[in-house]
Scaffold this active site. Structure first.
Site, PDB file in Angstrom:
ATOM      1  N   CYS A   1       0.806  -1.230   0.000  1.00 12.27           N
ATOM      2  CA  CYS A   1       0.000   0.000   0.000  1.00 12.27           C
ATOM      3  C   CYS A   1       0.833   1.272   0.000  1.00 12.27           C
ATOM      4  O   CYS A   1       0.279   2.365  -0.115  1.00 12.27           O
ATOM      5  CB  CYS A   1      -0.971  -0.012   1.182  1.00 12.27           C
TER       6      CYS A   1
ATOM      7  N   HIS B   1      -2.926   7.271   2.882  1.00 11.95           N
ATOM      8  CA  HIS B   1      -3.506   5.987   2.498  1.00 11.95           C
ATOM      9  C   HIS B   1      -4.424   5.572   3.638  1.00 11.95           C
ATOM     10  O   HIS B   1      -3.961   5.401   4.769  1.00 11.95           O
ATOM     11  CB  HIS B   1      -2.425   4.933   2.293  1.00 11.95           C
TER      12      HIS B   1
ATOM     13  N   ASN C   1     -10.885   0.976   1.053  1.00  6.40           N
ATOM     14  CA  ASN C   1      -9.433   0.919   1.022  1.00  6.40           C
ATOM     15  C   ASN C   1      -9.027   0.346  -0.329  1.00  6.40           C
ATOM     16  O   ASN C   1      -9.249  -0.835  -0.603  1.00  6.40           O
ATOM     17  CB  ASN C   1      -8.930   0.031   2.168  1.00  6.40           C
TER      18      ASN C   1
END
Length: 325
Positions: free
Chosen positions: A125, A252, A282
């Site tokens: 991520c 994020h 997400n």
């Protein structure tokens, strides 16, 4: 054990975000009632507790390459640039890794960026931070290069184990940035970047063969909060800034618990914490560039805004970007 990469200050490099773009799959799944997915039915309060009202799910024809191409095209159009003038294409992705070939060359070919060097990066991520820092390094190292397209794309829904609450959180998307060398005296653009690794925590989140479903450990939330705060403190300190000096934190997004921990740790007003987590979920490494594109398009983010972005990901990586739009 911490592997420290002190990052790179890009102030005065002339590197700026010339264009932003995103792509959301056609199917938007809303969580406004009972939700049945992966053979399990969730009550309305389950999605409400997790904080995701809706998310996008890619159809079979919306491959990772397809989504990346759409986002990159939108970014180039937003920048008013031609793919033929692109020197570098960097694709960040972790959900659809393959042996060979890498996916980025196919993205470059479909865009028409036939003269560009194209390759993939991962970093889970933190992929967008990794990709942008890598592109910035290449552009400054090559005097003749001027323009890069950095794309981050993940089909995160495919990494949710059926029957787990990740099915209500993980979404699919692609986001892209055109990074361009311009006037070094321009106060806008990329100011700083950092990407660090704590190898001792590499197994905190894993997705292994054969299914590739995400497997987080219970300590993930605390580690994610600590790492995010460490990144933010590092970048702010390096640039002589305080939390109150930034206009926005565009991180994020992981989940509501991580968000609350980061806001509290930074003493950040809730109105400065900007994500599209509630509507998109997400989306892995795509989460930062899709938020930048979406919120710039809607007018929430404006030219001149000072933005800090933090990201954490399996590896254990943690990184950040400081930039002025």
């Amino acid at each position: 054990m911490h592997a420290r990469t002190e990052g790179r200050t890009w102030t005065g490099s002339g590197l700026k975000f010339a264009g932003l773009g995103h792509y959301y799959p056609r199917h938007l799944r809303r969580h406004d009632g009972e939700v049945t997915v992966g053979g399990r039915t969730y009550p309305p309060e389950a999605a409400a507790e997790l904080g995701v009202r809706s998310l996008h799910v890619a159809d079979e024809d919306e491959t990772l390459e397809f989504m990346a191409v759409q986002a990159a095209r939108n970014a180039l159009e937003n920048a008013g640039r031609s793919a033929a003038d692109v020197d570098l294409v960097v694709l960040a992705n972790w959900t659809d890794r393959q042996w060979i070939p890498e996916i980025a060359p196919g993205v470059a070919a479909e865009l028409g960026a036939h003269g560009a060097l194209a390759f993939d990066v991962c970093g889970a991520c933190t992929g967008f931070v990794h990709g942008l820092q890598t592109a910035a390094s290449f552009l400054t190292a090559h005097p003749g290069w001027k323009r890069a397209v950095v794309v981050a794309a993940d089909r995160f829904t495919r990494r949710a184990r059926p029957g787990t609450r990740g099915q209500l959180v993980f979404g699919d998307a692609a986001g892209a940035v055109v990074l361009e060398k311009g006037d070094p005296d321009d106060p806008s653009g990329l100011l700083d970047s950092v990407l660090d690794c704590d190898a001792s925590e590499a197994d905190t989140v894993a997705a292994r063969a054969p299914e590739g479903f995400l497997r987080p450990k219970p300590e993930l939330i605390d580690l994610a909060v600590r790492s995010s705060l460490r990144v933010a403190d590092n970048v702010l300190d390096r640039n002589g800034l305080k939390t109150s000096d930034i206009d926005w934190l565009v991180p994020h997004p992981g989940n509501n618990a991580i968000h609350a921990g980061v806001r509290d740790g930074l003493d950040l007003p809730v109105e400065k914490f900007l994500t599209n987590f509630a509507d998109r979920g997400n989306t892995g490494c795509a989460s930062i560039p899709i938020a930048l594109s979406e919120f710039t398009q809607s007018g929430v983010l404006k030219s001149g805004d000072l933005v800090l972005s933090t990201a954490v990901g399996s590896g254990w990586y943690y990184g950040g970007l400081l930039y002025r739009l």
